[in-house]
Design an enzyme around this catalytic site. Structure first.
Site, short mmCIF file in Angstrom:
data_model
loop_
_atom_site.label_atom_id
_atom_site.label_comp_id
_atom_site.label_asym_id
_atom_site.label_seq_id
_atom_site.Cartn_x
_atom_site.Cartn_y
_atom_site.Cartn_z
N TRP A 1 84.08 83.68 34.98
CA TRP A 1 85.44 84.17 35.23
C TRP A 1 85.58 84.62 36.68
O TRP A 1 86.60 84.43 37.32
CB TRP A 1 85.74 85.35 34.31
CG TRP A 1 87.13 85.92 34.48
CD1 TRP A 1 88.26 85.50 33.88
CD2 TRP A 1 87.51 87.02 35.33
NE1 TRP A 1 89.33 86.27 34.28
CE2 TRP A 1 88.90 87.21 35.17
CE3 TRP A 1 86.81 87.87 36.19
CZ2 TRP A 1 89.61 88.21 35.85
CZ3 TRP A 1 87.51 88.86 36.88
CH2 TRP A 1 88.91 89.01 36.69
N HIS A 2 84.48 85.21 37.21
CA HIS A 2 84.55 85.70 38.58
C HIS A 2 84.50 84.57 39.61
O HIS A 2 85.03 84.71 40.71
CB HIS A 2 83.42 86.70 38.85
CG HIS A 2 83.69 88.05 38.27
ND1 HIS A 2 83.35 88.40 36.99
CD2 HIS A 2 84.28 89.14 38.81
CE1 HIS A 2 83.71 89.66 36.76
NE2 HIS A 2 84.29 90.13 37.84
N GLY A 3 83.83 83.49 39.24
CA GLY A 3 83.76 82.38 40.20
C GLY A 3 82.88 81.29 39.67
O GLY A 3 82.07 81.50 38.76
#
Lengths: 486, 526
Positions: free
Chosen positions: A331-333
């Site tokens: 989700w963050h990257g």
């Protein structure tokens, strides 16, 4: 537009506030929607269409899903064909939402990996360069939570404007906190701005502004100096890791405080997102204090549906946790460093869950204190992965942390930056712990007068600091919030 | 509870008043924002960027006080860097990033560019000198915070070595100016990136000493280069320099302004083509711009470093009616050269100065080929390394003018007072022409002012970027103006002359003859 932009502070915000104050609640909600859409379009005109489509599609899908749910319920136990259609439609809408996230956030890195590691596909797979729409992770997750809650039986919103306001309410749209529709709806209908709520909002907003500008922005220099190239000394590596951990915290927590404060000023109570996470006694606790709403989102919409802690076997619980943390990392990257970050936290949480160590240490204060050090290191190490440009840089940084790169302990970079930032870092470390909050609480316990005095004194301190923040903001240097890129 | 409600009300109302007050104080920015918005095709991105620009402008209410406060905040938190500006141990401001690196390819390219340019200059008999000026923040590691060091001195030293090895005549001012740490404060402004005029004067002396070696027969005026014949005027606590404006007065204080002017008699003129400004008189009248000096009150708005000349301009031309040296000089400059050019103008008959960042009319190769200065100087500080406008002497299609010329007209024209005479009107497209104007006089006395312009009657304007004015010549020698006609539409162009004398005459005849040539262009170089 950013909360720390002067055009936000002295044009958009006062106008939004003034008109909201003058209008009664139903009309005020339409005003807030218009203001929020304006807020987004000015910040990100190119992808305004993506946002609108997301809102319209999910609004319509919610209504249809509700109809299908009612029909399924009417048909009795199995629900028949309608139940199947309902499930298929539900999955389809979820995939549609995640598709937008996938295309805009991950396609570029996937095509580059394919082209790099599968040479025969290089000529067939073009390198994409899609720009990620502002806030896509956040509004996608809010949309998905809305759809899932309807699937679970929550009534759909009939008024498209109300739904739109839920998705794009400007205080929380860009970086959270992620709010559930069930919590937002009653506030939308019944919100009321009271003097106390407004004052609380003012103090929260100013506190957040000051954290972001006076601490996070000031620490950025030290972090940048450490992560600028791949050859740093051990001293600089540890300094940089600490500086970035503090910078990220005050940047994100500062934003969240501003969002919560703004919400209060408009009569909304947004959920808390941070609670002094660096005081945690375990990584599990850390995630109940850091980006709280993201953690609860994954818990409610991924971990629990997978079975959660009631899955039976320890292996299954471990697997569930690793899936959740892999998803959190992604989700963050899309980079390997984010995946490693997620797996690191997942692994430590699995360890804590299966061994019950945090609970066992409650009665052994010295060991608990030592374990806090492990928790802090794990968190900071994870942020180092976050901040590294790529996997190679992360490996180089790890070597520096443990003196494996042969660079002397104290190089010029460390000498210079340690002196330059020592004072700010001391202030930041103190502010990262609830010392001042506890002092205020202790004094307030002495009586109403003391509480009032503390409150007004704290407000005045924040106002003075806000003037200092404003002085930093007018310098005009680029001042983005770090979590915007997620 | 009542107490809490009251306190809450106080907080709420005071906050609203504070925000409201500052918003109202900045309401004057809105018309500008709207005007900017409606002046171009509407786009949300431009509107958004426009809003940010306006809020970041100098018109923001009490912005300067806020900048001062930001500098104070940096001091209170014991930081030496604020807004990208570093305060060194001696309190002098510099860039916070004192690193300069040249790869082997960089050095090769820079050196070969200078070598090629040197060939162009020496090709017509001129002499090229590269003047390495000292960029500020590289001077002394002794003043940098512990752990910070600068790569500038070694980088520039290495580069200068390469230039010399390639045969370029280099005057390197660094050794002079870094004799010792105590010289640092004497040579550089506290809050500005520039050196002081006294440092520029030392460079002036160094340069003239070098020219004496090259041209032993030329008189460069020993008195002019003697600092005893100049006076330094000091204005204490006067201004904030380029760095100071970024961090305010409370970060390290303000600067004392230094202006050096000659005590000896001078008669100079300064022409700035892009502003069509012409000034004539002694050194102060011609070269010193009082409007840039300011009063010392508005430290953020004023920038009195540009009291010399006025600003960075694409091209300036100074002429000295009492020059000791007949030589024509071209300076390829950055802003460090502005006081230096002023000092040079007291020695040389003609000094043209080009700033490549802004000068786009011709390539530098073309300019030197047309004007043929005897001495071409290139004086740059280390700051401009990396600026793509420097070290590019060719535009890829240079037209070098040869000595070949065809006389088109030789005449003593009748020139009307306050009117114009058409001297020539049979121009062809895309050709070079030179008007040769010896010191002119009329039947009734010397010409006070004579100007020429290539005029297009259809657009009712001058065609070329510059016009000619006899003030840029003097009694010492030929005065020529070379211009090029446009690629098309030159059939109706006219070369106009106008003149004024001290006497009021209806009509005058100019003497001696004016000559108009067509010049041949050589093949493009580079």
């Amino acid at each position: 537009m950013s909360f720390t932009g002067l055009e936000f502070l002295f044009f958009f915000f006062p106008i939004a506030l003034a008109v909201n104050f003058l209008l009664p609640v139903p009309a005020g909600n339409y005003w807030l929607l218009a203001a929020s859409l304006f807020f987004y379009i000015v910040g990100e005109p190119a992808f305004f269409g993506v946002l609108l489509c997301s809102i319209l599609i999910n609004y319509a899908a919610g209504l249809l899903l509700e109809t299908l749910t009612e029909k399924t319920a009417a048909k009795g136990r199995s629900g028949g064909k309608t139940a199947v259609i309902r499930k298929v439609f539900f999955v389809f809408i979820l995939l549609l939402n995640f598709d937008v996230l996938f295309l805009t956030k991950y396609l570029n890195i996937i095509t580059s990996i394919i082209r790099l590691y599968i040479p025969m596909l290089e000529s067939r797979v073009p390198q994409t360069s899609i720009v990620m729409p502002l806030a896509v992770s956040f509004f996608t997750f809010q949309s998905v939570s809305y759809i899932i809650d309807i699937f679970r039986g929550m009534p759909a919103e009939k008024n498209p404007c109300s739904y739109a306001l839920y998705i794009c309410f400007f205080p929380q749209m860009i970086q959270g906190p992620i709010i559930r529709y069930g919590d937002f709806l009653p506030q939308m209908k019944n919100r009321k701005v009271t003097a106390e709520g407004f004052a609380d909002g003012v103090i929260r907003f100013l506190t957040g502004l000051n954290q972001k500008v006076l601490l996070a922005n000031a620490l950025a220099g030290a972090a940048d100096a450490a992560f600028r190239d791949n050859s740093v000394s051990i001293g600089m590596a540890w300094l940089g890791m600490l500086a970035y951990s503090l910078q990220l915290y005050f940047d994100f927590a500062g934003y969240s405080d501003m969002a919560v404060g703004l919400g209060k000023m408009f009569g909304f109570s947004l959920p808390e997102n941070f609670d002094f996470p660096y005081t945690s006694k375990s990584i599990s606790e850390f995630w109940r204090r850091w980006h709280i709403t993201l953690g609860t989102w994954f818990r409610d919409y991924l971990y629990f549906p997978l079975g959660g802690s009631r899955s039976g076997s320890k292996a299954r619980i471990a697997l569930n946790l690793m899936i959740v943390w892999l998803a959190t990392g992604i989700w963050h990257g899309a980079g390997l460093t984010f995946i490693l970050w997620g797996l690191l936290h997942g692994a430590v949480i699995v360890f804590e869950k299966l061994t019950g160590l945090p609970k066992r240490l409650e009665k052994r204060k010295v060991l608990q204190f030592l374990y806090r050090g492990v928790v802090l290191f794990t968190a900071m190490f994870g942020w180092m992965l976050f901040r590294s440009r790529n996997f190679g840089s992360a490996v180089a940084y790890v070597k520096a942390l443990f003196y494996l790169n042969g660079i002397s302990f104290r190089d010029g970079n460390f000498l210079y930056n340690s002196r330059e930032y020592i004072f700010i870092m001391i202030i930041a470390v103190i502010a990262a712990f609830p010392l001042l909050r506890n002092i205020r609480a202790r004094i307030s316990e002495r009586g109403e007068k003391a509480a009032s005095a503390v409150r007004i004194l704290w407000y005045l301190i924040q106002v003075i600091l806000a003037v200092l923040s404003l002085s930093c903001l007018v310098l005009g240097s680029h001042d983005p919030f770090l979590y915007v890129k997620f | 509870m009542k107490n809490k409600k009251t306190i809450s009300l106080i907080i709420a109302v005071s906050f609203v008043l504070l925000i409201g007050f500052y918003t109202i104080c900045n309401i004057h920015l809105i018309p500008g924002m709207m005007a900017d918005l409606f002046s171009r095709p509407f786009s949300i991105r431009e509107f958004s960027e426009g809003m940010s620009e306006v809020m970041g402008s100098d018109d923001l209410y009490h912005k300067n006080d806020l900048i001062n406060l930001s500098g104070l905040y940096a001091r209170l938190t014991f930081r030496r860097v604020s807004n990208g500006v570093l305060r060194m141990d001696n309190g002098i401001l510099a860039e916070s990033w004192p690193f300069l690196y040249f790869s082997r390819e960089d050095k090769e390219w820079l050196t070969s560019s200078l070598v090629d340019f040197d060939k162009v200059v020496s090709g017509y008999g001129g002499h090229f000198v590269f003047l390495q000026l000292p960029p500020k923040y590289e001077m002394h590691d002794a003043f940098l915070p512990k752990g910070l060091y600068s790569t500038f001195p070694s980088a520039i030293e290495g580069l200068v070595k390469e230039y010399r090895k390639a045969g370029i005549d280099v005057v390197d001012t660094l050794p002079l100016l870094i004799e010792g740490p105590e010289n640092f404060e004497a040579n550089f402004y506290r809050t500005d990136h520039h050196w002081k005029p006294s440092a520029a004067f030392k460079a002036f002396q160094m340069l003239i000493d070098r020219l004496r070696e090259i041209y032993p027969e030329v008189n460069y005026g020993n008195l002019i280069t003697d600092s005893e014949n100049w006076t330094a005027h000091l204005y204490p606590d006067y201004f904030l320099g380029s760095y100071g404006k970024r961090v305010g007065e409370w970060f390290t204080g303000v600067d004392e302004l230094e202006l050096i002017t000659p005590d000896f008699e001078t008669e100079l003129s300064l022409y700035v083509p892009e502003k069509e400004e012409f000034a004539r008189g002694d050194f102060n009248d011609a070269l010193m711009k009082e409007n840039r000096l300011g009063t010392g009150e508005n430290k953020f708005a004023d920038y009195p470093y540009f009291t010399y000349i006025g600003d960075n301009y694409a091209l300036i031309q100074t002429r000295n009616m009492k020059a000791v040296s007949d030589q024509k000089v071209l300076m390829i400059e950055d802003s460090f050269d502005i006081p230096l050019v002023s000092f040079l103008s007291t020695v040389f008959r003609s000094v043209d100065s080009i700033d490549p960042r802004f000068f786009k009319d011709l390539s530098l190769n073309e300019y030197v080929s047309r004007t043929r200065p005897d001495i071409v100087l290139m004086g740059i500080s280390g700051i401009v390394y990396g600026n793509e406008n420097y070290f590019v002497f060719s535009n890829g299609k240079d037209e070098f003018l040869t000595d070949e010329k065809t006389l088109l007209k030789e005449e003593s024209p009748a020139v009307a007072v306050d009117g114009e005479t058409v001297f020539f009107d049979r121009f062809e497209n895309d050709r070079h022409y030179t008007l040769s104007v010896p010191a002119a006089e009329t039947l009734s006395g010397p010409v006070e002012a004579l100007s020429a312009a290539l005029y297009d009657p259809e657009s009712d304007s001058a065609v070329t970027g510059t016009v000619f004015d006899i003030a840029y010549c003097n009694k010492y020698g030929d005065c020529e103006w070379t211009f090029k006609t446009p690629p098309q539409g030159s059939e109706n162009l006219r070369l106009l002359l106008s003149a004024r004398t001290g006497e009021d005459s209806a009509e005058m005849i100019l003497r001696p003859d004016l000559l108009l040539y067509e010049r041949a262009a050589g093949s493009a170089a580079n």
